[in-house]
Design a protein around this motif. Structure first.
Motif, short mmCIF file in Angstrom:
data_model
loop_
_atom_site.label_atom_id
_atom_site.label_comp_id
_atom_site.label_asym_id
_atom_site.label_seq_id
_atom_site.Cartn_x
_atom_site.Cartn_y
_atom_site.Cartn_z
N PRO A 115 32.40 21.57 63.95
CA PRO A 115 31.86 22.46 62.92
C PRO A 115 32.92 22.70 61.84
CG PRO A 115 32.50 23.73 64.86
CD PRO A 115 32.68 22.27 65.20
N GLU A 116 32.47 22.98 60.63
CA GLU A 116 33.41 23.25 59.54
C GLU A 116 34.18 24.52 59.79
OE1 GLU A 116 32.42 23.28 55.30
OE2 GLU A 116 31.09 21.59 55.76
N ASP A 117 33.52 25.53 60.31
CA ASP A 117 34.14 26.83 60.56
C ASP A 117 34.85 26.79 61.91
OD1 ASP A 117 34.89 29.47 60.41
OD2 ASP A 117 32.91 30.26 60.93
N ARG A 118 36.18 26.70 61.85
CA ARG A 118 36.96 26.64 63.09
C ARG A 118 38.40 27.04 62.78
NH1 ARG A 118 36.21 20.95 61.54
NH2 ARG A 118 38.24 19.98 61.27
N LEU A 119 39.14 27.29 63.84
CA LEU A 119 40.57 27.57 63.75
C LEU A 119 41.29 26.35 64.29
CD1 LEU A 119 43.05 29.37 63.31
CD2 LEU A 119 42.61 30.37 65.55
N ASN A 120 42.09 25.71 63.44
CA ASN A 120 42.85 24.53 63.86
C ASN A 120 44.28 24.94 64.19
OD1 ASN A 120 40.70 22.66 63.26
ND2 ASN A 120 41.17 22.95 61.11
N ILE A 121 44.74 24.52 65.37
CA ILE A 121 46.09 24.82 65.79
C ILE A 121 46.79 23.52 66.17
CG2 ILE A 121 47.56 26.03 67.46
CD1 ILE A 121 45.27 28.07 67.78
N GLU A 128 63.21 22.30 74.43
CA GLU A 128 62.75 22.18 75.82
C GLU A 128 61.55 23.07 76.11
OE1 GLU A 128 64.42 22.68 80.34
OE2 GLU A 128 65.83 22.23 78.73
N ASN A 129 61.64 24.34 75.75
CA ASN A 129 60.51 25.26 75.94
C ASN A 129 60.01 25.84 74.63
OD1 ASN A 129 60.29 25.20 78.86
ND2 ASN A 129 62.28 26.22 78.86
N GLN A 130 60.64 25.49 73.53
CA GLN A 130 60.28 26.04 72.23
C GLN A 130 59.17 25.24 71.57
OE1 GLN A 130 64.29 25.55 70.80
NE2 GLN A 130 64.52 27.78 70.61
N ARG A 131 58.25 25.99 70.97
CA ARG A 131 57.13 25.37 70.28
C ARG A 131 56.92 26.07 68.94
NH1 ARG A 131 58.30 22.71 74.03
NH2 ARG A 131 56.96 21.85 75.64
N GLU A 132 56.40 25.33 68.01
CA GLU A 132 55.96 25.91 66.75
C GLU A 132 54.46 25.68 66.66
OE1 GLU A 132 57.83 25.67 62.51
OE2 GLU A 132 56.50 23.95 62.81
N LEU A 133 53.72 26.75 66.47
CA LEU A 133 52.27 26.65 66.35
C LEU A 133 51.91 26.80 64.88
CD1 LEU A 133 52.93 27.86 69.29
CD2 LEU A 133 50.50 28.37 69.32
N GLU A 134 51.19 25.83 64.38
CA GLU A 134 50.73 25.85 62.99
C GLU A 134 49.24 26.14 63.03
OE1 GLU A 134 52.20 22.85 59.98
OE2 GLU A 134 50.10 22.25 60.23
N LEU A 135 48.85 27.30 62.52
CA LEU A 135 47.46 27.74 62.53
C LEU A 135 46.86 27.56 61.15
CD1 LEU A 135 49.22 29.59 64.60
CD2 LEU A 135 47.09 30.83 64.80
N THR A 136 45.72 26.90 61.09
CA THR A 136 45.03 26.68 59.81
C THR A 136 43.62 27.25 59.92
OG1 THR A 136 46.28 24.63 59.51
CG2 THR A 136 44.37 24.96 58.10
N SER A 137 43.32 28.19 59.04
CA SER A 137 41.99 28.79 59.03
C SER A 137 41.08 27.96 58.13
CB SER A 137 42.07 30.23 58.51
OG SER A 137 42.52 30.24 57.17
N THR A 138 39.80 27.97 58.46
CA THR A 138 38.82 27.27 57.63
C THR A 138 37.81 28.24 57.04
OG1 THR A 138 37.38 26.86 59.51
CG2 THR A 138 39.00 25.15 59.00
N SER A 139 38.02 29.53 57.31
CA SER A 139 37.06 30.54 56.84
C SER A 139 37.76 31.89 56.74
CB SER A 139 35.88 30.65 57.80
OG SER A 139 36.31 31.17 59.04
#
Length: 151
Positions: A115-121, A128-139
């Protein structure tokens, strides 16, 4: 579409971010997860499940494609990895517009069905345990969800 970045220094922080996000989601919300193998997609999904009140153990649905869980809302966990190059419509849309929350790992493989309306991560491995989360909104809805998550 706005992009926001959050760093998680530990596995527990990745899980906690998923749990916090889940409390902001509502029926019909779709969240896509991308990242290399071992980036933390399933760890994040376990947090989402916990935040939705799912009591069963959550594992990647690699061989079944979809796993369904009961919580405050139904929780649908889709792993699209095995659907790469698939032309077949396997009816995933019913999950996207249903009464629950849907999370999709490897969503790029079913892009045309999303669907077009979603949250992309996108989860990026930075240590080792570190992460970067990139969140992209579509609405606007998901922009508000992200703003609440970051506050």
């Amino acid at each position: 579409m706005n992009k926001h970045q959050i760093k998680a220094e530990t596995v527990e922080e990745t899980t906690a971010l998923g749990e916090k996000l889940a409390k902001l989601l509502q029926a019909g919300d779709v969240v896509t997860l991308e990242g290399e193998l071992g980036a933390g997609k399933t760890t994040f999904t376990k947090g989402l499940a916990k935040g939705l009140g799912v009591e069963r153990t959550v594992s990647s649905p690699t061989f079944t494609i979809v796993k369904e869980y009961l919580g405050r809302l139904p929780f649908y966990h889709i792993d699209a990895y095995r659907l790469e190059n698939s032309e077949e419509d396997i009816g995933l849309e019913e999950y996207f517009h249903g009464s629950g929350v849907t999370v999709i790992e490897w969503a790029k493989f079913i892009e045309e069905f999303l669907p077009e309306d979603r949250l992309n991560i996108r989860i990026n491995y930075i240590g080792e345990n570190q992460r970067e989360l990139e969140l992209t909104s579509t609405s606007e809805h998901f922009e508000m969800v992200i703003n609440e998550l970051l506050s």
